[in-house]
Design a protein around this motif. Structure first.
Motif, PDB file in Angstrom:
ATOM      1  N   TYR A  71       1.034  -0.799  -0.029  1.00 33.39           N
ATOM      2  CA  TYR A  71      -0.714   0.117   0.226  1.00 33.39           C
ATOM      3  C   TYR A  71       0.650   1.675  -0.376  1.00 33.39           C
ATOM      4  O   TYR A  71       1.548   1.499  -0.104  1.00 33.39           O
ATOM      5  CB  TYR A  71      -0.928   0.202   1.012  1.00 33.39           C
ATOM      6  N   ASN A 106      -6.926   4.407  -2.613  1.00 31.07           N
ATOM      7  CA  ASN A 106      -6.868   5.231  -2.143  1.00 31.07           C
ATOM      8  C   ASN A 106      -5.237   4.443  -1.850  1.00 31.07           C
ATOM      9  O   ASN A 106      -4.742   4.241  -1.646  1.00 31.07           O
ATOM     10  CB  ASN A 106      -7.833   5.407  -0.886  1.00 31.07           C
ATOM     11  N   ASP A 108      -4.456   3.344   1.230  1.00 30.47           N
ATOM     12  CA  ASP A 108      -4.555   2.067   2.059  1.00 30.47           C
ATOM     13  C   ASP A 108      -5.032   0.958   1.385  1.00 30.47           C
ATOM     14  O   ASP A 108      -5.485  -0.028   2.111  1.00 30.47           O
ATOM     15  CB  ASP A 108      -5.319   2.457   3.502  1.00 30.47           C
ATOM     16  N   THR A 109      -5.287   1.280   0.195  1.00 26.79           N
ATOM     17  CA  THR A 109      -5.866  -0.387  -0.233  1.00 26.79           C
ATOM     18  C   THR A 109      -4.746  -1.166  -0.815  1.00 26.79           C
ATOM     19  O   THR A 109      -3.695  -1.068  -1.305  1.00 26.79           O
ATOM     20  CB  THR A 109      -5.773   0.379  -2.356  1.00 26.79           C
ATOM     21  N   SER A 153     -11.288   9.378   1.778  1.00 28.28           N
ATOM     22  CA  SER A 153     -10.187   7.978   1.642  1.00 28.28           C
ATOM     23  C   SER A 153      -9.102   9.578   2.436  1.00 28.28           C
ATOM     24  O   SER A 153      -8.357   8.554   3.418  1.00 28.28           O
ATOM     25  CB  SER A 153      -9.133   8.477   0.313  1.00 28.28           C
ATOM     26  N   HIS A 156      -8.974   9.000   6.333  1.00 27.01           N
ATOM     27  CA  HIS A 156     -10.043   7.630   7.245  1.00 27.01           C
ATOM     28  C   HIS A 156     -10.850   7.488   7.311  1.00 27.01           C
ATOM     29  O   HIS A 156     -11.974   6.480   8.371  1.00 27.01           O
ATOM     30  CB  HIS A 156      -9.205   7.466   7.827  1.00 27.01           C
ATOM     31  N   GLU A 158     -14.034   4.684   7.250  1.00 25.08           N
ATOM     32  CA  GLU A 158     -14.540   3.485   6.265  1.00 25.08           C
ATOM     33  C   GLU A 158     -15.161   3.000   5.323  1.00 25.08           C
ATOM     34  O   GLU A 158     -15.215   2.002   4.980  1.00 25.08           O
ATOM     35  CB  GLU A 158     -13.890   2.244   8.161  1.00 25.08           C
ATOM     36  N   LYS A 161     -15.284   3.032  -0.896  1.00 25.48           N
ATOM     37  CA  LYS A 161     -14.647   2.419  -1.306  1.00 25.48           C
ATOM     38  C   LYS A 161     -13.233   2.802  -0.855  1.00 25.48           C
ATOM     39  O   LYS A 161     -12.997   3.214  -1.653  1.00 25.48           O
ATOM     40  CB  LYS A 161     -14.969   1.645  -2.660  1.00 25.48           C
ATOM     41  N   ASN A 162     -12.414   1.742  -1.326  1.00 26.55           N
ATOM     42  CA  ASN A 162     -10.567   2.200  -1.339  1.00 26.55           C
ATOM     43  C   ASN A 162     -10.491   1.944  -2.057  1.00 26.55           C
ATOM     44  O   ASN A 162      -8.968   2.140  -2.944  1.00 26.55           O
ATOM     45  CB  ASN A 162     -10.058   1.583  -0.407  1.00 26.55           C
ATOM     46  N   TYR A 163     -11.210   1.475  -4.068  1.00 27.51           N
ATOM     47  CA  TYR A 163     -10.806   1.863  -5.540  1.00 27.51           C
ATOM     48  C   TYR A 163     -11.849   2.108  -6.043  1.00 27.51           C
ATOM     49  O   TYR A 163     -13.075   1.772  -6.154  1.00 27.51           O
ATOM     50  CB  TYR A 163     -10.183   0.588  -5.532  1.00 27.51           C
TER      51      TYR A 163
END
Length: 329
Positions: A71, A106, A108-109, A153, A156, A158, A161-163
């Motif tokens: 990441y 993002n 953290d992905t 993102s 942070h 949660e 969606k991280n992509y």
């Protein structure tokens, strides 16, 4: 239209092509031995203040990035100019990318890059987190999904969606090519031109995604799929209301309201309020944004209403909530 000349650009990149990482390889291997994954730090150009850096991903160069999840400290756009590549996200989702798609991730992905095509040409467009937070968020229209992706993102959240995967149309392709060429050609004012073309790319992404959401949600509501309707509310929490939803998707307000209440046990207003306050909680704990700004960001036009409703729900003011939860971290 700007057209990439791969072999010309290749001459500008020192060989062998390496990860955009200033951390020594032995440190990376120690991270892998300890956690099974590793973090890629800022590139050397980003450490010198560049907002955007671009790396040409070489599919034949071995390295931990093709075997172990990693990441970033930055946002990343992956553009496949030629060939195709698999990106394994969160150790379970296999995203097949080709020249018709653009992947935004993002910081953290967790992902692994998998490409067995030695002739593939893949660009990693890296966007500095500080640039997103301090400048880009002030430029992008707050009504679009791309803004909320970057905003959540950055702080942070949660829930986000991280992509995201977007289709590439000819206009976006032109902007992407111009962005890459400006980066490698180093003509006068190239840093400004790189940022300008990045904004054009993101603007075109917003246009395409806005059209997709409108079309898809019309189909979803007509089919009566409540989970997707709720997802639409969550995606558009800052601007959505029952009247606009009913009008947009050709339902009466009464019918839409009854359907939501019957299947969830909550009213539309209660669901929307829960989503807005969940996000407000996150901003209060994770950012230094003013309470008035947060209220506006989550969709409250009247700040007094936000204060009153917040105190009714949490039995304290937003500032007191922030102070209490930061003290406990």
């Amino acid at each position: 239209m700007a057209t990439l000349d791969y072999y010309t650009i290749r001459e500008h990149i020192p060989a062998p092509i390496v990860l955009p990482n200033t951390e020594p390889l032995h440190s990376i291997m120690q991270q892998i031995e300890k956690t099974g994954e590793f973090r890629i730090l800022q590139s050397s150009l980003m450490e010198h203040g560049w907002a955007v850096d671009i790396n040409l991903h070489d599919p034949v160069t071995p390295g931990p990035h093709i075997k172990y999840p990693h990441y970033h400290d930055f946002f990343e756009l992956i553009y496949v100019y030629k060939g195709e590549m698999h990106t394994i996200v969160n150790q379970k989702e296999d995203i097949l990318l080709n020249p018709k798609q653009l992947l935004l991730m993002n910081p953290d992905t967790r992902h692994v890059l998998n490409c067995n095509d030695s002739n593939a040409v893949i660009y990693n467009i890296m966007i500095q987190r500080d640039f997103v937070e301090k400048q880009l968020l002030n430029i992008i229209d707050k009504d679009y999904t791309i803004f909320h992706f970057f905003f959540h993102s950055t702080y942070h959240d949660e829930m986000i969606k991280n992509y995201l995967v977007f289709p590439i149309d000819p206009e976006m392709e032109q902007y992407i090519h111009a962005l890459i060429l400006e980066h490698f050609d180093r003509k006068p004012f190239y840093k400004q031109m790189v940022v300008a073309n990045l904004i054009l790319v993101l603007g075109q992404i917003a246009r395409i995604h806005k059209n997709q959401v409108t079309e898809q949600n019309h189909q979803l509501i007509q089919s009566g799929k409540l989970p997707e309707i709720l997802q639409y509310i969550q995606l558009n929490y800052a601007t959505v209301n029952l009247a606009s939803m009913a009008e947009q998707f050709h339902y009466s307000e009464a019918h839409l309201s009854r359907m939501i209440k019957k299947q969830t046990g909550k009213t539309f207003s209660e669901i929307l309020s829960d989503i807005r306050f969940q996000i407000a909680e996150n901003y209060l704990c994770q950012s230094d944004l003013g309470v008035e700004t947060i209220a506006e960001m989550v969709g409250y036009q009247n700040v007094s209403n936000f204060f009153r409703n917040f105190k009714q729900k949490y039995h304290c003011s937003p500032k007191e909530y922030r102070s209490q939860h930061r003290a406990s971290r």
